[in-house]
Design a protein around this motif. Structure first.
Motif, PDB file in Angstrom:
ATOM      1  N   GLN A  92      39.782  38.251  16.062  1.00  0.00           N
ATOM      2  CA  GLN A  92      41.204  38.155  16.375  1.00  0.00           C
ATOM      3  C   GLN A  92      41.649  39.257  17.319  1.00  0.00           C
ATOM      4  OE1 GLN A  92      39.917  38.748  13.384  1.00  0.00           O
ATOM      5  NE2 GLN A  92      41.105  40.207  12.157  1.00  0.00           N
ATOM      6  N   TYR A  93      41.032  40.438  17.232  1.00  0.00           N
ATOM      7  CA  TYR A  93      41.404  41.535  18.116  1.00  0.00           C
ATOM      8  C   TYR A  93      40.893  41.275  19.535  1.00  0.00           C
ATOM      9  CZ  TYR A  93      42.520  44.086  13.825  1.00  0.00           C
ATOM     10  OH  TYR A  93      43.057  44.476  12.636  1.00  0.00           O
ATOM     11  N   VAL A  94      39.625  40.904  19.639  1.00  0.00           N
ATOM     12  CA  VAL A  94      39.037  40.668  20.959  1.00  0.00           C
ATOM     13  C   VAL A  94      39.802  39.578  21.688  1.00  0.00           C
ATOM     14  CG1 VAL A  94      36.954  40.076  22.232  1.00  0.00           C
ATOM     15  CG2 VAL A  94      36.761  41.364  20.092  1.00  0.00           C
ATOM     16  N   ARG A  95      40.045  38.475  21.020  1.00  0.00           N
ATOM     17  CA  ARG A  95      40.710  37.353  21.662  1.00  0.00           C
ATOM     18  C   ARG A  95      42.148  37.682  22.043  1.00  0.00           C
ATOM     19  NH1 ARG A  95      38.324  32.710  22.126  1.00  0.00           N
ATOM     20  NH2 ARG A  95      36.379  32.275  21.034  1.00  0.00           N
ATOM     21  N   HIS A  96      42.859  38.424  21.185  1.00  0.00           N
ATOM     22  CA  HIS A  96      44.234  38.788  21.506  1.00  0.00           C
ATOM     23  C   HIS A  96      44.280  39.647  22.766  1.00  0.00           C
ATOM     24  CE1 HIS A  96      48.498  39.616  20.320  1.00  0.00           C
ATOM     25  NE2 HIS A  96      48.286  40.643  21.124  1.00  0.00           N
ATOM     26  N   VAL A  97      43.378  40.587  22.873  1.00  0.00           N
ATOM     27  CA  VAL A  97      43.348  41.467  24.041  1.00  0.00           C
ATOM     28  C   VAL A  97      43.103  40.662  25.314  1.00  0.00           C
ATOM     29  CG1 VAL A  97      42.031  43.289  25.194  1.00  0.00           C
ATOM     30  CG2 VAL A  97      42.682  43.543  22.791  1.00  0.00           C
ATOM     31  N   VAL A  98      42.133  39.752  25.273  1.00  0.00           N
ATOM     32  CA  VAL A  98      41.812  38.936  26.448  1.00  0.00           C
ATOM     33  C   VAL A  98      42.997  38.067  26.837  1.00  0.00           C
ATOM     34  CG1 VAL A  98      40.354  37.069  27.316  1.00  0.00           C
ATOM     35  CG2 VAL A  98      39.332  38.951  26.013  1.00  0.00           C
ATOM     36  N   LYS A  99      43.605  37.417  25.856  1.00  0.00           N
ATOM     37  CA  LYS A  99      44.707  36.504  26.130  1.00  0.00           C
ATOM     38  C   LYS A  99      45.947  37.253  26.624  1.00  0.00           C
ATOM     39  CE  LYS A  99      47.361  32.688  24.148  1.00  0.00           C
ATOM     40  NZ  LYS A  99      47.633  31.877  22.931  1.00  0.00           N
ATOM     41  N   ALA A 100      46.174  38.460  26.103  1.00  0.00           N
ATOM     42  CA  ALA A 100      47.365  39.230  26.469  1.00  0.00           C
ATOM     43  C   ALA A 100      47.276  39.833  27.862  1.00  0.00           C
ATOM     44  CB  ALA A 100      47.609  40.328  25.436  1.00  0.00           C
ATOM     45  N   GLY A 101      46.088  39.828  28.441  1.00  0.00           N
ATOM     46  CA  GLY A 101      45.942  40.376  29.787  1.00  0.00           C
ATOM     47  C   GLY A 101      45.119  41.633  29.878  1.00  0.00           C
ATOM     48  N   GLY A 102      44.494  42.026  28.773  1.00  0.00           N
ATOM     49  CA  GLY A 102      43.631  43.196  28.807  1.00  0.00           C
ATOM     50  C   GLY A 102      42.443  42.977  29.726  1.00  0.00           C
ATOM     51  N   ALA A 103      42.069  44.019  30.450  1.00  0.00           N
ATOM     52  CA  ALA A 103      40.978  43.887  31.423  1.00  0.00           C
ATOM     53  C   ALA A 103      39.635  44.339  30.870  1.00  0.00           C
ATOM     54  CB  ALA A 103      41.296  44.686  32.686  1.00  0.00           C
ATOM     55  N   GLY A 104      39.643  45.015  29.723  1.00  0.00           N
ATOM     56  CA  GLY A 104      38.387  45.505  29.173  1.00  0.00           C
ATOM     57  C   GLY A 104      38.481  45.772  27.693  1.00  0.00           C
ATOM     58  N   TYR A 105      37.326  45.746  27.022  1.00  0.00           N
ATOM     59  CA  TYR A 105      37.268  45.946  25.573  1.00  0.00           C
ATOM     60  C   TYR A 105      35.990  46.706  25.253  1.00  0.00           C
ATOM     61  CZ  TYR A 105      38.331  44.687  20.684  1.00  0.00           C
ATOM     62  OH  TYR A 105      38.673  44.718  19.351  1.00  0.00           O
ATOM     63  N   VAL A 106      36.137  47.959  24.816  1.00  0.00           N
ATOM     64  CA  VAL A 106      34.989  48.817  24.509  1.00  0.00           C
ATOM     65  C   VAL A 106      35.136  49.347  23.096  1.00  0.00           C
ATOM     66  CG1 VAL A 106      33.753  50.931  25.130  1.00  0.00           C
ATOM     67  CG2 VAL A 106      34.726  49.494  26.926  1.00  0.00           C
ATOM     68  N   PRO A 131      28.716  44.297  24.957  1.00  0.00           N
ATOM     69  CA  PRO A 131      27.927  43.180  24.414  1.00  0.00           C
ATOM     70  C   PRO A 131      28.374  42.768  23.014  1.00  0.00           C
ATOM     71  CG  PRO A 131      26.501  44.733  25.535  1.00  0.00           C
ATOM     72  CD  PRO A 131      27.857  45.370  25.496  1.00  0.00           C
ATOM     73  N   GLU A 132      28.782  43.750  22.180  1.00  0.00           N
ATOM     74  CA  GLU A 132      29.234  43.416  20.826  1.00  0.00           C
ATOM     75  C   GLU A 132      30.462  42.512  20.862  1.00  0.00           C
ATOM     76  OE1 GLU A 132      27.732  47.746  20.611  1.00  0.00           O
ATOM     77  OE2 GLU A 132      28.767  46.449  22.026  1.00  0.00           O
ATOM     78  N   ALA A 133      31.423  42.861  21.739  1.00  0.00           N
ATOM     79  CA  ALA A 133      32.640  42.058  21.846  1.00  0.00           C
ATOM     80  C   ALA A 133      32.340  40.679  22.411  1.00  0.00           C
ATOM     81  CB  ALA A 133      33.660  42.778  22.718  1.00  0.00           C
ATOM     82  N   ILE A 138      31.428  34.610  21.727  1.00  0.00           N
ATOM     83  CA  ILE A 138      30.484  33.502  21.817  1.00  0.00           C
ATOM     84  C   ILE A 138      30.242  32.877  20.447  1.00  0.00           C
ATOM     85  CG2 ILE A 138      28.097  32.878  22.332  1.00  0.00           C
ATOM     86  CD1 ILE A 138      28.124  34.965  24.537  1.00  0.00           C
ATOM     87  N   SER A 139      30.054  33.719  19.428  1.00  0.00           N
ATOM     88  CA  SER A 139      29.807  33.213  18.074  1.00  0.00           C
ATOM     89  C   SER A 139      30.992  32.417  17.560  1.00  0.00           C
ATOM     90  CB  SER A 139      29.506  34.380  17.123  1.00  0.00           C
ATOM     91  OG  SER A 139      28.325  35.054  17.511  1.00  0.00           O
ATOM     92  N   ASP A 140      32.197  32.954  17.796  1.00  0.00           N
ATOM     93  CA  ASP A 140      33.389  32.263  17.344  1.00  0.00           C
ATOM     94  C   ASP A 140      33.550  30.930  18.067  1.00  0.00           C
ATOM     95  OD1 ASP A 140      36.115  32.419  15.884  1.00  0.00           O
ATOM     96  OD2 ASP A 140      36.675  31.982  17.963  1.00  0.00           O
ATOM     97  N   TYR A 141      33.239  30.917  19.352  1.00  0.00           N
ATOM     98  CA  TYR A 141      33.361  29.686  20.124  1.00  0.00           C
ATOM     99  C   TYR A 141      32.392  28.619  19.618  1.00  0.00           C
ATOM    100  CZ  TYR A 141      33.232  26.429  23.977  1.00  0.00           C
ATOM    101  OH  TYR A 141      33.271  25.293  24.720  1.00  0.00           O
ATOM    102  N   ARG A 142      31.175  29.034  19.306  1.00  0.00           N
ATOM    103  CA  ARG A 142      30.177  28.078  18.826  1.00  0.00           C
ATOM    104  C   ARG A 142      30.584  27.473  17.485  1.00  0.00           C
ATOM    105  NH1 ARG A 142      24.785  31.684  20.232  1.00  0.00           N
ATOM    106  NH2 ARG A 142      24.426  30.860  22.325  1.00  0.00           N
TER     107      ARG A 142
END
Length: 221
Positions: A92-106, A131-133, A138-142
């Motif tokens: 939920q954190y990774v996806r929210h960041v991507v959708k909100a406009g975040g450019a990176g996740y470390v 790679p972890e993010a 990918i796992s969630d999408y599958r």
């Protein structure tokens, strides 16, 4: 941003961590930490004051949470790109960041090896996920079950591999990076991308990203 200094604001409520990151980043010839913030409100003030290229943002801070201000930053300060540095790898954190406009996740656990690389990629206009993010997405999408009634035109024509290439391309990964994560060659990635774009009748990468967003491929389940 070749031959230019990348101006950074650090936003994290842990002063000791900020001090360590400042030393780490300022040791690089092309990176300069110009400001710091200990909470969400301070982060917004620091962006307004220093006009940084990138804000390195923790997700969980006092006053205004990082998750709640990413969209504010993207809309009010489009010149400043958001690079999230967090201990949370949940979907939920990774996806929210991507959708909100975040450019990176470390992840903080890999900051010593990933953060500087991520800053340079984001500063040059790219997107960066550790790679972890990426594996979380990918796992969630599958695992996601598409309802039979959901009107998603063309996706049923794609193979599982084409689905993966579509999502990862939308996330900003290059053919080389996708190939490394999926254990196939960059040429194979290009072939899968070309096939899926033909099936979906897409002309370019921008249309591909719009298609992924429109059809909820980057949303949480």
């Amino acid at each position: 941003m070749v031959n230019q200094i990348i101006r950074i604001v650090l936003a994290d409520d842990h002063a000791v961590l900020r001090a360590g990151l400042r030393v780490l980043l300022n040791a690089e010839p092309d990176i300069n930490v110009v400001g710091e913030a200990g909470d969400g409100e301070e982060a917004l003030h620091a962006i307004a004051q220093f006009q940084p290229d990138i804000i390195v943002l923790d997700l969980m801070m006092p006053n205004v949470k990082g998750l709640d201000i990413i969209e504010q930053i993207s809309k009010a300060y489009p010149h400043t790109r958001v690079l999230v540095l967090t201990m949370h790898a949940e979907t939920q954190y990774v996806r929210h960041v991507v959708k909100a406009g975040g450019a990176g996740y470390v992840l903080k656990s890999s900051a010593d090896t990933e953060l500087i690389k991520a800053i340079r990629v984001v500063a040059s206009g790219g997107s960066y996920l550790t790679p972890e993010a990426t594996q979380v997405l990918i796992s969630d999408y599958r695992e996601k079950d598409e309802p039979a009634s959901k009107p998603v035109t063309g996706l049923d024509l794609l193979s599982e591999r084409e689905h993966e290439v579509l999502v990862m391309t939308a996330l900003g990964y290059s053919s080389r990076e996708i190939g490394e994560l999926l254990f196939i060659s960059p040429k194979s990635v290009d072939t899968y991308r070309q096939r899926l774009m033909e099936k979906l009748r897409l002309e370019n990468r921008a249309e591909l990203v719009q298609y992924a967003l429109k059809n909820g491929l980057l949303d949480s389940k």
